[in-house]
Design an enzyme around this catalytic site. Structure first.
Site, PDB file in Angstrom:
ATOM      1  N   LYS A   1     -55.438  19.742  66.258  1.00 40.92           N
ATOM      2  CA  LYS A   1     -56.569  19.175  65.505  1.00 40.92           C
ATOM      3  C   LYS A   1     -56.562  19.634  64.054  1.00 40.92           C
ATOM      4  CE  LYS A   1     -59.823  18.060  69.157  1.00 40.92           C
ATOM      5  NZ  LYS A   1     -61.137  18.252  69.731  1.00 40.92           N
TER       6      LYS A   1
ATOM      7  N   LYS B   1     -51.559  11.564  74.030  1.00 40.86           N
ATOM      8  CA  LYS B   1     -52.734  11.362  74.888  1.00 40.86           C
ATOM      9  C   LYS B   1     -53.602  10.208  74.390  1.00 40.86           C
ATOM     10  CE  LYS B   1     -56.321  13.850  74.456  1.00 40.86           C
ATOM     11  NZ  LYS B   1     -57.458  14.760  74.352  1.00 40.86           N
TER      12      LYS B   1
ATOM     13  N   LYS C   1     -60.075   9.336  71.790  1.00 39.50           N
ATOM     14  CA  LYS C   1     -61.211   8.641  71.155  1.00 39.50           C
ATOM     15  C   LYS C   1     -60.982   8.471  69.664  1.00 39.50           C
ATOM     16  CE  LYS C   1     -64.645  11.403  73.649  1.00 39.50           C
ATOM     17  NZ  LYS C   1     -64.169  12.720  73.609  1.00 39.50           N
TER      18      LYS C   1
HETATM   19  P1  TYM Z   1     -63.289  15.687  75.280  1.00 40.52           P
HETATM   20  O1  TYM Z   1     -64.547  15.108  74.761  1.00 40.52           O
HETATM   21  O2  TYM Z   1     -62.080  15.666  74.397  1.00 40.52           O
HETATM   22  O3  TYM Z   1     -62.885  14.971  76.627  1.00 40.52           O
HETATM   23  C1  TYM Z   1     -63.802  14.902  77.711  1.00 40.52           C
HETATM   24  C2  TYM Z   1     -63.104  15.056  79.032  1.00 40.52           C
HETATM   25  O4  TYM Z   1     -62.176  13.987  79.222  1.00 40.52           O
HETATM   26  C3  TYM Z   1     -60.879  14.483  79.457  1.00 40.52           C
HETATM   27  N1  TYM Z   1     -59.944  13.580  78.766  1.00 40.52           N
HETATM   28  C4  TYM Z   1     -58.901  12.984  79.346  1.00 40.52           C
HETATM   29  N2  TYM Z   1     -58.454  13.008  80.608  1.00 40.52           N
HETATM   30  C5  TYM Z   1     -57.349  12.268  80.889  1.00 40.52           C
HETATM   31  N3  TYM Z   1     -56.682  11.527  79.974  1.00 40.52           N
HETATM   32  C6  TYM Z   1     -57.108  11.481  78.689  1.00 40.52           C
HETATM   33  N4  TYM Z   1     -56.438  10.747  77.798  1.00 40.52           N
HETATM   34  C7  TYM Z   1     -58.273  12.224  78.333  1.00 40.52           C
HETATM   35  N5  TYM Z   1     -58.973  12.381  77.171  1.00 40.52           N
HETATM   36  C8  TYM Z   1     -59.996  13.215  77.466  1.00 40.52           C
HETATM   37  C9  TYM Z   1     -60.870  15.892  78.864  1.00 40.52           C
HETATM   38  O5  TYM Z   1     -59.912  16.708  79.470  1.00 40.52           O
HETATM   39  C10 TYM Z   1     -62.275  16.350  79.137  1.00 40.52           C
HETATM   40  O6  TYM Z   1     -62.413  16.870  80.444  1.00 40.52           O
HETATM   41  N6  TYM Z   1     -64.049  20.575  74.805  1.00 40.52           N
HETATM   42  C11 TYM Z   1     -64.327  19.448  75.646  1.00 40.52           C
HETATM   43  C12 TYM Z   1     -65.812  19.186  75.832  1.00 40.52           C
HETATM   44  C13 TYM Z   1     -66.564  20.365  76.307  1.00 40.52           C
HETATM   45  C14 TYM Z   1     -66.595  20.904  77.630  1.00 40.52           C
HETATM   46  C15 TYM Z   1     -67.459  22.033  77.585  1.00 40.52           C
HETATM   47  C16 TYM Z   1     -65.979  20.520  78.832  1.00 40.52           C
HETATM   48  C17 TYM Z   1     -67.372  21.156  75.540  1.00 40.52           C
HETATM   49  N7  TYM Z   1     -67.927  22.156  76.297  1.00 40.52           N
HETATM   50  C18 TYM Z   1     -67.734  22.814  78.733  1.00 40.52           C
HETATM   51  C19 TYM Z   1     -66.247  21.307  79.970  1.00 40.52           C
HETATM   52  C20 TYM Z   1     -67.104  22.422  79.910  1.00 40.52           C
HETATM   53  C21 TYM Z   1     -63.705  18.224  75.001  1.00 40.52           C
HETATM   54  O7  TYM Z   1     -63.459  18.183  73.817  1.00 40.52           O
HETATM   55  O8  TYM Z   1     -63.552  17.160  75.813  1.00 40.52           O
END
Ligand code: TYM
Length: 334
Positions: free
Chosen positions: A115, A197, A200
């Site tokens: 990032k 990957k 978003k």
């Molecule tokens: P984030 O917002 O990037 O993604 C949310 C969740 O979706 C999963 N994910 C994917 N899984 C499969 N293929 C993909 N292309 C894909 N893109 C995203 C991510 O693995 C995630 O589970 N840091 C976290 C958010 C967060 C969080 C937490 C999660 C903040 N605090 C506490 C769990 C517990 C994040 O940026 O996810």
């Protein structure tokens, strides 16, 4: 207090099929598998502002994500759904966790390195300390399980290390959480570049399918997804990453193994397989979109977020008070 499950998603864009298959679908399953647990699920808006956001767009995505969670089939029982910034303990916990997190640990985080490279206007210190905020989110509620996609595994390992370290120093203050990562769908790749990957924030809109995309867009994106010129349906992530990614999507959507899917399309061509996958995606998204539209402007959604906030606040502030006491902050309680 019941055992707990915690997870969150950043409202940094419209939710795509990768996030759905890697996390939201697994949330729904987890809720069924662990009915005796309480689920704290939130919209990670504090995480979102570690990189620049436009105010109106962020607001829109926060509300949209709240409705999407419910539209995807999460049940209201045993669920506290809330917006992270509305529960002030998250920001406070972030600081306390940082006091037990080492620079070297944060420097090793691969997601930070990826990032940071993309930030043209400079890298904020909050992007660097992001994993401490995330560890705090989880430890505030003593999560036993954290359902996430593959890319969050390293953050979860760090959370476990920090929890163990703080338990050793302060006495058992936290449950050490375990990740729940789905067998298939944990890493859905971009439709235009299967080596990265699905994200978003990818500037190429054709790289993904949003849960709210119209049917013709969904079909178009899948039909034009990058595959290879071999023309043979085989599951081989190494040598056929594009096709294997589509097989993974089909597998996650139908709860069949990728090998079984490849087997059943053995004598088909890519076009037939893609048409069937598009049909499967459209049929999955239709009921989600219907529920979404009935929820997005409803009072019910606001009520759920208010209730979620109130309960999360109660549990989280107790944890902060306990930590203050254990750390020797403030005055001794009489
Ligand atoms: P984030 O917002 O990037 O993604 C949310 C969740 O979706 C999963 N994910 C994917 N899984 C499969 N293929 C993909 N292309 C894909 N893109 C995203 C991510 O693995 C995630 O589970 N840091 C976290 C958010 C967060 C969080 C937490 C999660 C903040 N605090 C506490 C769990 C517990 C994040 O940026 O996810």
């Amino acid at each position: 207090m019941k055992k707990t499950i915690v997870s969150g998603i950043q409202p940094t864009g419209s939710i795509n099929i990768g996030t759905y298959l890697g996390s939201i679908r697994n949330f729904v399953k987890t809720q069924v598998d662990y009915q005796d647990h309480h689920f704290f699920l939130f919209i990670a808006d504090l995480h979102a502002i570690t990189v620049p956001q436009e105010k109106q767009t962020l607001r829109k995505h926060i509300k949209e994500l709240a409705a999407i969670y419910l539209a995807c089939g999460l049940k209201k029982d045993n669920l506290s759904l809330f917006i992270q910034s509305e529960v002030k303990a998250h920001a406070e916990m972030n600081y306390l966790i940082q006091c037990f997190t080492y620079m070297g640990e944060l420097e090793r985080m691969t997601q930070y390195k990826d990032k940071a490279q993309k930030q043209t206007a400079g890298v904020t210190s909050s992007l660097f300390t992001y994993p401490a905020l995330m560890a705090g989110d989880i430890l505030l509620y003593d999560a036993e399980y954290v359902p996430v996609g593959d890319d969050q595994k390293q953050h979860l390992e760090l959370t476990r290390d920090i929890a163990t370290r703080m338990n050793n120093k302060l006495g058992n203050v936290f449950t050490v959480p375990k990740p729940l990562i789905p067998k298939v769908g944990a890493r859905i790749m971009s439709l235009t570049d299967p080596t990265s990957k699905m994200s978003k924030s990818d500037p190429n809109i054709k790289s993904r399918i949003h849960l709210l995309d119209e049917e013709n867009i969904v079909r178009k994106r899948i039909m034009s997804a990058i595959t290879d010129s071999e023309g043979v349906i085989k599951y081989d992530r190494q040598n056929k990453p594009g096709l294997s990614n589509l097989i993974d999507m089909m597998s996650a959507l139908t709860d069949q193994s990728p090998e079984a899917i490849a087997q059943s399309y053995q004598s088909a061509n890519y076009k037939t397989f893609k048409e069937d996958l598009a049909e499967q995606v459209v049929n999955t998204l239709k009921p989600i979109q219907e529920r979404y539209h009935s929820l997005i402007n409803s009072d019910e959604l606001d009520q759920i977020l208010d209730d979620g906030k109130a309960f999360a606040e109660k549990i989280a502030s107790r944890k902060i008070d306990k930590l203050h006491h254990k750390l020797g902050l403030g005055r001794k309680r009489k």
